[in-house]
Design a protein around this motif. Sequence first.
Motif, PDB file in Angstrom:
ATOM      1  N   ASP A 283       0.817  -1.218   0.000  1.00 54.67           N
ATOM      2  CA  ASP A 283       0.000   0.000   0.000  1.00 54.67           C
ATOM      3  C   ASP A 283       0.850   1.266   0.000  1.00 54.67           C
ATOM      4  O   ASP A 283       0.319   2.372   0.007  1.00 54.67           O
ATOM      5  CB  ASP A 283      -0.922   0.010   1.224  1.00 54.67           C
ATOM      6  N   THR A 284       2.156   1.113   0.008  1.00 49.16           N
ATOM      7  CA  THR A 284       3.053   2.269   0.012  1.00 49.16           C
ATOM      8  C   THR A 284       3.967   2.229  -1.206  1.00 49.16           C
ATOM      9  O   THR A 284       4.214   1.167  -1.776  1.00 49.16           O
ATOM     10  CB  THR A 284       3.908   2.290   1.293  1.00 49.16           C
ATOM     11  N   ASP A 285       4.450   3.396  -1.629  1.00 47.81           N
ATOM     12  CA  ASP A 285       5.379   3.478  -2.754  1.00 47.81           C
ATOM     13  C   ASP A 285       6.831   3.559  -2.293  1.00 47.81           C
ATOM     14  O   ASP A 285       7.734   3.709  -3.112  1.00 47.81           O
ATOM     15  CB  ASP A 285       5.072   4.716  -3.607  1.00 47.81           C
ATOM     16  N   LEU A 320       8.335  -2.096  -6.868  1.00 49.41           N
ATOM     17  CA  LEU A 320       8.607  -1.108  -5.814  1.00 49.41           C
ATOM     18  C   LEU A 320      10.104  -0.851  -5.681  1.00 49.41           C
ATOM     19  O   LEU A 320      10.538   0.287  -5.513  1.00 49.41           O
ATOM     20  CB  LEU A 320       8.041  -1.600  -4.487  1.00 49.41           C
ATOM     21  N   TYR A 321      10.879  -1.909  -5.770  1.00 48.54           N
ATOM     22  CA  TYR A 321      12.335  -1.789  -5.626  1.00 48.54           C
ATOM     23  C   TYR A 321      12.920  -0.911  -6.740  1.00 48.54           C
ATOM     24  O   TYR A 321      13.835  -0.105  -6.495  1.00 48.54           O
ATOM     25  CB  TYR A 321      12.952  -3.187  -5.657  1.00 48.54           C
ATOM     26  N   LEU A 322      12.399  -1.057  -7.956  1.00 51.46           N
ATOM     27  CA  LEU A 322      12.928  -0.307  -9.095  1.00 51.46           C
ATOM     28  C   LEU A 322      12.678   1.191  -8.986  1.00 51.46           C
ATOM     29  O   LEU A 322      13.300   1.982  -9.708  1.00 51.46           O
ATOM     30  CB  LEU A 322      12.320  -0.836 -10.394  1.00 51.46           C
TER      31      LEU A 322
END
Length: 474
Positions: A283-285, A320-322
């Motif tokens: 739910d978070t960026d 998300l990691y990218l």
Amino acid sequence: MGCRTEEDMISLLPDHLLCQILSDVPTKTAVVTSVLSTRWRTIWLSTPVLDLHNHDFPNSYAFASFISRFLYFSKGSSCLHKLKLDLRFGRPIQELRNLEFVSRYLDPSYLVTQWINNAVKLQHLDILFVHPRSVDMMPLSIYTCVTLVSLKLCNVPLAASEYVSVTCHWHLVDNVYANDVFLEKLISSCPVLEDLTVVRHGETDYNLGVLRVHSKSLKSLVVDLDGNSFKYSDEDTGKAVVIDAPRLTYLSLEDYQSTSFVISKLGLSAKVNVNVSFDMDFDTDVIDSSKRSVVGTFFTMLSTVRDMTLSGTTLQVISLYLKHEPLPQFPYLIRFHAVFYNSDLGKLPNILQSYPNLKSLVLELEEFKVNEVLVLSSSSIPECLRSSLECVEIRTPIRGAVAEIELVKYFLENSAVLKNFKMCLRRGRMNEESNILMELLRLRRCSPSCEVVVQLEELKERSCESMKRYYNFF
């Protein structure tokens, strides 16, 4: 066997062939054949397989008596190679303990110990155990049985042992171990262990904290830990998987409970199947630095593999990691199978940047809405599209949505050495199929030798039925 001719032909077969035939069916079925003729009356007693469900008997006493009499009166004690038992007790054993004899005779630990010890040449042991209370059931002799080839235990309580040396394939499902240390010892003490499966789905008295797999002989490892079925306390944090298996050629990780993974010495030709979440909050960026470090280290440890399959959940983690940093390079990866959620598919070019020598790509997608937009983010064309990518397959049936055509267009127009592009077309009205095909035909192809194969979806099984004779074009 109602036909006289067929009955006579079978009767001519030698005993060992008849036993082999009966060993391919459950023991209950094999016993029924004894009424066919005098030729079959005692054949089942010499079968090398005993496959029984305790619910096939009127009570536990009848079940225990049958097995014990089989091993005592037949050749089973010397020729039994496989013992498969489905033990599902509906009420506690103590309710039956009116007599000391009954108590001892119906105790699962006592019975299984006797049966295993009597089967002196046992090669395959498969036990499913469901009981209202936990009991130490398996005999310690299984840890030193030199004849075992495979051992599959489900929901079985395993007592600790000082000495372990088992030379077989382990398949461990929802068992209760003395502790994590003993499970580690159980695995590392098998000098020629090549195949190991560890599954953890149900709720038991034992909650796996850290799974450590140390083996110099292991070639195939399947870890399936579904954290959604557990009720965690505040202390149930920091679950991890630690793998040190230098000869590993196949690794399957399906784990929604562990927060970290340590994998060392993975072979150059290894094949991996990954479905992990790192306990990530989607739910978070933003991913904090410590979590980013865990994710980056994990994929660095996998960077030597040649064949990799990633789930939609794991690709969510990557997406998300990218946003913070690029993936490590996978210079040896030649085959990539990915299951994408639509929201993460835009990162595909960035992911492919890490696979410079990729040859084969298989994609499974969500169903796009008709006018859904797909923006493939990348400042440059990935190296693999320019020099190595030869085969692309989209397995999910498409129906001509804008985003689907854009994805097909991206590969056809940018893959310089592409030889085969395969896709599946959702069955619909003939004019709709024709319109999609015409649109595909108009797409420019960077590779002059690229063959486009369109298959037609089979409605009944939701699979793709080859229609190359109509939809195979250059």
